[in-house]
Design a protein around this motif. Structure first.
Motif: not given
Length: 342
Positions: A256, A267-268
């Protein structure tokens, strides 16, 4: 009692389903350890498949599937076998490992399979006359799958639904698989083990149409030579994550951070940063490597070299098999509902 080989779980692309408990008390007190019960239900299913029930489904099937079903030939054998699915085979002395049932439908030209699995020992069922096998794996064409599910519902009063795997679960499953590989041997050889089993890692990101109408999926490939660097965090300095988050999911955390630094994509994927916008519009939809394939639509494939099945006693405790068992246990817990993921 003759048992099905646990190796039948491997090298097959399974569709995942969630099953409520199977009630069989009106016919048999026990199921998994009852050879008479398994033979009786196998006979019932065979009679149903060779009767007029399946014929009514042909008209509802697509043309392609219609052709596939017509080429199977006659049903030669229907078997229900007790299935100790754990590759480590600990059921001999230390309790059953992943007990379940393997259903085999052997036609003239093709063989179809289904497996009903549990993580718990079959002798510790919560209610007498019922058996909890929360995970159903099927390798059937759609028409045959629906017939089999209908059979389970009619005979066991069970409810079956598709098992979807969210992005957070895929991240956890990947980290769990890699973590098992790294902890299975000496620290000096841990990275080599990961490289040997995983080889190239491919991740598929899915995007919401509202943010990327022309980009539905993005494939990310991590080569074998770069895999250990991502595990160690040598690719880029991590941003926005606590030490605890990085320790829990080092591969996803470093990937990430790399994507944020080089592609400006924040992003997660595993939900650890509580970024609601990122989680809503971008998710991990597939993980594929030489050791396994796991998809959000509810598919799994555990891969093992066919040569390893030649000497099962020698290979039963190999790191790849231990990691595969850990992975399938996580899927079973997901089907049970004990594991909460976002």
């Amino acid at each position: 009692m003759e048992r099905a080989s646990p190796w039948q779980l491997f090298n097959t692309s399974w569709m995942l389903h969630r099953l409520s408990p199977l009630y069989h008390g009106k016919d048999f007190a026990t199921l998994l350890d009852n050879d008479a019960a398994l033979k009786a239900y196998a006979t019932r299913l065979r009679d149903q498949l060779t009767g007029d029930v399946l014929a009514g489904l042909y008209s509802a099937a697509s043309t392609a599937e219609d052709d596939a079903l017509s080429k199977t030939g006659a049903l030669r054998e229907c078997r229900w076998e007790y299935f100790a699915a754990g590759p480590s085979q600990r059921d001999v002395r230390a309790g059953v490992s992943l007990p379940g049932i393997l259903v085999t439908l052997e036609y003239e030209n093709i063989t179809y399979k289904a497996a009903l699995l549990s993580e718990a020992d079959s002798t510790s069922q919560a209610r007498k006359g019922s058996t909890s096998l929360p995970l159903l794996l099927t390798k059937f064409p759609n028409a045959l799958r629906q017939t089999f599910i209908t059979f389970l519902s009619a005979n066991f009063d069970t409810y079956c639904s598709n098992l979807r795997l969210p992005s957070g679960f895929l991240c956890t499953a990947l980290e769990t698989f890699v973590g098992e590989l790294r902890s299975s041997g000496a620290r000096s050889t841990a990275d080599n083990t990961v490289e040997e089993v995983i080889k190239e890692l491919q991740l598929t990101l899915a995007f919401s149409p509202s943010v990327a109408p022309a980009l539905r999926n993005l494939n990310i490939s991590i080569s074998r030579s770069s895999l250990v660097d991502f595990l160690r965090g040598d690719t880029v300095k991590s941003t926005g994550r606590t030490l605890q988050q990085k320790l829990q999911s080092p591969l996803i955390a470093n990937l990430t951070s790399y994507l944020e630094a080089h592609l400006a994509m924040k992003l997660d994927l595993d939900g650890s940063q509580q970024n609601q916008v990122a989680r809503q519009h971008v998710r991990l939809s597939k993980v594929a490597c030489a050791g396994f394939v796991l998809g959000s639509e509810g598919r799994v494939k555990l891969v093992v070299d066919a040569r390893r099945a030649v000497d099962q006693e020698e290979e039963q405790d190999s790191p790849s098999l231990q990691a595969s068992e850990t992975l399938i246990r996580a899927v079973i817990r997901k089907a049970t509902g004990d594991q909460v993921t976002t």
